[in-house]
Scaffold this active site. Structure first.
Site, short mmCIF file in Angstrom:
data_model
loop_
_atom_site.label_atom_id
_atom_site.label_comp_id
_atom_site.label_asym_id
_atom_site.label_seq_id
_atom_site.Cartn_x
_atom_site.Cartn_y
_atom_site.Cartn_z
CD GLU A 291 33.85 -18.14 -10.58
OE1 GLU A 291 32.83 -18.81 -10.34
OE2 GLU A 291 34.00 -17.49 -11.64
CG HIS B 271 31.26 -15.79 -12.74
ND1 HIS B 271 32.38 -16.32 -13.34
CD2 HIS B 271 30.55 -15.20 -13.73
CE1 HIS B 271 32.36 -16.05 -14.63
NE2 HIS B 271 31.26 -15.36 -14.89
CB CYS C 259 30.25 -18.00 -17.14
SG CYS C 259 29.49 -16.60 -17.95
N1 GLN Z 1 30.45 -14.00 -22.73
C1 GLN Z 1 31.43 -15.03 -22.52
C2 GLN Z 1 31.38 -16.06 -23.65
O1 GLN Z 1 30.52 -16.02 -24.47
C3 GLN Z 1 31.21 -15.73 -21.19
C4 GLN Z 1 31.37 -14.75 -20.06
C5 GLN Z 1 31.90 -15.35 -18.79
O2 GLN Z 1 32.42 -16.46 -18.75
N2 GLN Z 1 31.81 -14.59 -17.72
O3 GLN Z 1 32.22 -16.91 -23.72
#
Ligand code: GLN
Length: 192
Positions: free
Chosen positions: A177, A175, A78
């Site tokens: 994890e 995610h 992410c």
């Molecule tokens: N929206 C976050 C970003 O732009 C990422 C979200 C996340 O890591 N769950 O950095």
């Protein structure tokens, strides 16, 4: 046992530490540049990529992290995927560029910020790990809008790649994890 660092400046690094233990590796929380010497691979967790970037600058970790990412296996989830991307949009943001993908941040919009999806991975993912659906947790996730010629999508959601590898690097927009399924972490450990 392989030692896997987790960038521990911000975000859900603790959940990755637990997931790495389940997958059979020794997690090491990384907060200083000297620690990069002692690890076989690195996880960049989810969180807030803009904040993580500020902390990387403040702690003078950006250059050591970029050096490490060019040499050794790195897994970004992410916000971590956003930091590794070669192109970041909405808004544009500096990134390491070791993974040839274009990402659009927060691309699922405000109404559907977070969701859990049951995904059918690409056959190669099943062959290299184990067959079966994958539960993917998305939290204000980016969408990968383009992937480069050297990259491979191992899992897709609505046609968009959500787990992508390029050589020894791996990124997920979800995610892994946060679920009990350790196939994605085990796939990463195969790269060490
Ligand atoms: N929206 C976050 C970003 O732009 C990422 C979200 C996340 O890591 N769950 O950095």
């Amino acid at each position: 046992m392989k030692k896997v660092g987790i960038l521990a400046l911000q975000g859900d690094f603790a959940a990755h530490a637990a997931a790495l233990v389940r997958a059979g590796a020794e997690p090491v929380l990384i907060r200083e540049a000297t620690q990069f010497r002692d690890i076989d691979g690195l996880v960049i967790p989810g969180g807030e990529s803009t904040t993580m970037l500020k902390l990387l600058h403040y702690d003078k970790l950006l250059a050591p992290l970029a050096d490490f990412a060019r040499e050794k296996p790195v897994f970004g989830t992410c916000a971590g995927a956003i930091l590794l991307a070669s192109e970041v949009n909405s808004p544009r943001q500096e990134s390491l560029g070791t993974m040839d993908i274009a990402v659009e941040r927060n691309a699922y919009g405000r109404q559907l910020e977070s969701r859990v999806a049951e995904l059918e991975p690409e056959p190669e993912f099943a062959e290299r790990t184990a067959p079966g659906k994958l539960e993917a947790v998305f939290i204000r996730a980016p969408i990968i809008r383009r992937i480069g010629a050297q990259t491979k999508a191992l899992v897709r959601y609505n046609g968009d790649p959500v787990l992508v590898e390029q050589g020894r690097s791996l990124v997920a927009t979800f995610h892994p994890e946060l679920t009990a399924d350790s196939r994605v972490h085990r796939l990463f450990l195969e790269k060490l």
